[in-house]
Enzyme design. Structure first.
Site, PDB file in Angstrom:
ATOM      1  N   ASP A  69      -2.375  -7.641   2.994  1.00  0.00           N
ATOM      2  CA  ASP A  69      -2.396  -6.190   3.164  1.00  0.00           C
ATOM      3  C   ASP A  69      -1.005  -5.596   2.907  1.00  0.00           C
ATOM      4  O   ASP A  69      -0.042  -5.920   3.603  1.00  0.00           O
ATOM      5  CB  ASP A  69      -2.861  -5.842   4.579  1.00  0.00           C
ATOM      6  CG  ASP A  69      -3.345  -4.410   4.714  1.00  0.00           C
ATOM      7  OD1 ASP A  69      -2.752  -3.525   4.054  1.00  0.00           O
ATOM      8  OD2 ASP A  69      -4.301  -4.174   5.465  1.00  0.00           O
ATOM      9  N   HIS A 127      -8.806   1.234   0.182  1.00  0.00           N
ATOM     10  CA  HIS A 127      -7.541   0.503   0.199  1.00  0.00           C
ATOM     11  C   HIS A 127      -7.505  -0.517  -0.936  1.00  0.00           C
ATOM     12  O   HIS A 127      -8.554  -0.991  -1.390  1.00  0.00           O
ATOM     13  CB  HIS A 127      -7.380  -0.217   1.543  1.00  0.00           C
ATOM     14  CG  HIS A 127      -6.006  -0.751   1.802  1.00  0.00           C
ATOM     15  ND1 HIS A 127      -4.868   0.026   1.744  1.00  0.00           N
ATOM     16  CD2 HIS A 127      -5.572  -2.015   2.116  1.00  0.00           C
ATOM     17  CE1 HIS A 127      -3.809  -0.711   2.017  1.00  0.00           C
ATOM     18  NE2 HIS A 127      -4.211  -1.950   2.237  1.00  0.00           N
ATOM     19  N   CYS A 161      -0.899   2.271  -1.777  1.00  0.00           N
ATOM     20  CA  CYS A 161      -1.396   0.892  -1.695  1.00  0.00           C
ATOM     21  C   CYS A 161      -1.684   0.313  -3.079  1.00  0.00           C
ATOM     22  O   CYS A 161      -1.393  -0.854  -3.347  1.00  0.00           O
ATOM     23  CB  CYS A 161      -2.636   0.813  -0.820  1.00  0.00           C
ATOM     24  SG  CYS A 161      -4.009   1.875  -1.339  1.00  0.00           S
TER      25      CYS A 161
END
Length: 507
Positions: A180, A162, A56
């Protein structure tokens, strides 16, 4: 029996609002009208899904760097220069990131490495009101993007830590749009800003530090062209400690003699593997069929490196450092490149393997690259001086890959047979050159503990950046900013680890 696997997750709502839902579309429309979706269009143009469950941070950074149109200075595939997750390995091996994820400090390191301007804030270094101001600033501009490091748990989402970029802000609802990068799991969604702040104000168990956010933008000029400080090796900690804590103690000692004596003393006291702390960069490329020369763009980038290199050689400090290293017994100094890599023939085999791994996206992987053959070529392009290319053939899994490295060189009147060039007309960065740049990059206050005023004035005259040519001065000041960042990392003011800038392969 084959496992069924997972197909997406249902986005918990509330607290999140899916971007593509009717309410999400209304939020987008309002925010667009109010001017706080300006950064969205650049980000969405380069938006990508992370290619690994733990990537991520890498995917977020790739999106932001490409949105800012920062040139990586090296090719991704074919002729294209483009940021991809596989290229972001300068601060941490990709295999380690794939297995363990990446920390806040390492993402900041990678952004620096890629040539971006980075302002990083942990939750305890800012406030929710300041965070809101930064969100408004970045979402109202195409020139700055905001990356958040947060815990998913406060949004009732599965997973833990994240990274993702912020794509917009709705002032009326006080909500931010999270783009995201784990799109296989959750779509882009709006969340309350204050809840996101709480999600950042959580501890990352890997470091024991709070999460946070960073503002990423581009410098008006390229951040660095040839040199960089490196935190890839653990020895960076001992080197920073030596330069910050030990050097002042050494300089406070009694009679130091003259400037060469001071430099010799500092060089002999360097910690082990000091040469790993500062690197020079060269551009790598695949060997294309019929490609034996370099393009105009490649020549321009190489010319900038060579200008920096030549300007270093012309400094008075370089002459002193060169004489000091020549007089010092090689076994008494820890400043040299690993495996005698001051010499091009020794560089060739290693760089070709590194370059092949880099260009195939297998840096840090289990695949092994064996160098089959190398050659060093030096030729003149359109009368513009010599161009040096290291060419090699490497083998991995029975497949051969041709790799070229473009080496910056500087004209010299003396013979340079040690460089591996048959015509002896040019020299590339070596230990004396790199050490000179490191000494120039040290903060001016480093030398203030010298009690002898005459000696202090002599040293300050050698290391002053005021009269350096613009190109070299820009290079040195960038390294000085890196050093300051590393110092703050050592003191846990940023986080665990840091730095390096763009380009290709370090030596």
């Amino acid at each position: 029996m084959a496992e069924a696997g997972l197909f997406r997750r249902i986005l918990p709502s509330p607290p999140a609002i899916e971007f593509a839902s009717p309410e999400g579309k209304c939020l987008f429309s309002d925010a667009l009208h109010n001017g706080t979706m300006e950064g969205f269009f650049k980000l969405i143009s380069y938006f990508q899904t992370q290619s690994e469950p733990a990537y991520c941070g890498l995917a977020t950074l790739s999106v932001v760097l490409n949105a800012l149109a920062i040139d990586p200075g090296r090719k991704w595939k074919g002729p294209w220069r483009w940021f991809d997750e596989s290229m972001l390995d300068c601060c941490e091996p990709l295999e380690k990131i794939k297995a363990e994820g990446i920390t806040f400090g390492k993402v900041a390191c990678l952004a620096h490495c890629a040539g971006a301007k980075v302002e990083a804030f942990r939750a305890n270094q800012s406030t929710v009101d300041d965070f809101r101001k930064h969100v408004v600033q970045c979402t109202s501009s195409e020139d700055c993007h905001l990356v958040v490091s947060y815990s998913r748990k406060l949004f009732k989402q599965t997973g833990s830590g994240h990274f993702s970029p912020i794509g917009g802000y709705h002032s009326g609802k006080d909500m931010v749009l999270i783009l995201d990068v784990a799109r296989f799991k959750y779509p882009p969604h709006w969340v309350p800003l204050e809840l996101l702040w709480e999600a950042m104000n959580t501890v990352d168990k890997a470091t024991g530090c709070l999460r946070g956010f960073m503002l990423i933008s581009r410098f008006q000029k390229a951040s660095s062209s040839l040199y960089t400080l490196s935190c890839r090796h653990e020895s960076w900690l001992s080197m920073v400690k030596y330069l910050i804590d030990d050097v002042p103690i050494i300089l406070k000692s009694g009679s130091l003699g003259d400037a060469p004596s001071v430099l010799l003393l500092l060089i002999k006291s360097l910690p082990a593997k000091a040469g790993d702390f500062i690197k020079w960069f060269a551009e790598v490329r695949r060997q294309e069929e019929g490609q034996s020369r370099i393009s105009k763009e490649e020549k321009e980038r190489l010319a900038l490196k060579e200008e920096v290199l030549q300007q270093v050689y012309e400094t008075e400090l370089y002459k002193v450092v060169k004489n000091v290293l020549s007089s010092a017994n090689s076994c008494c100094t820890n400043f040299s490149f690993p495996n005698n890599k001051d010499f091009l023939p020794e560089i060739a085999a290693t760089v070709c393997c590194q370059g092949a791994a880099l260009l195939t996206g297998k840096v840090g992987g289990k695949e092994e690259f064996c160098c089959k053959s190398t050659s060093v070529k030096c030729f003149t392009t359109n009368g513009n001086g010599p161009t040096t290319i290291i060419s090699g053939t490497v083998v991995s899994d029975g497949k051969e890959q041709g790799v070229d490295m473009l080496v910056p060189v500087s004209p010299t009147k003396s013979s340079c047979c040690h460089s591996g060039l048959s015509n002896g007309v040019a020299i590339h960065p070596a230990s004396d050159n790199v050490l000179t740049v490191l000494l120039l990059a040290l903060p001016p206050r480093t030398w203030l503990d010298i009690e002898d005023k005459s000696l202090l004035a002599e040293i300050q005259g050698l290391v002053s950046t005021e009269n350096l040519p613009d190109v070299l001065q820009h290079e040195v000041l960038h390294l000085r900013r890196q050093f300051d960042f590393l110092k703050r990392c050592k003191n846990n003011e940023v986080d665990d680890d840091p730095i390096l800038p763009p380009h290709s392969q370090p030596f």
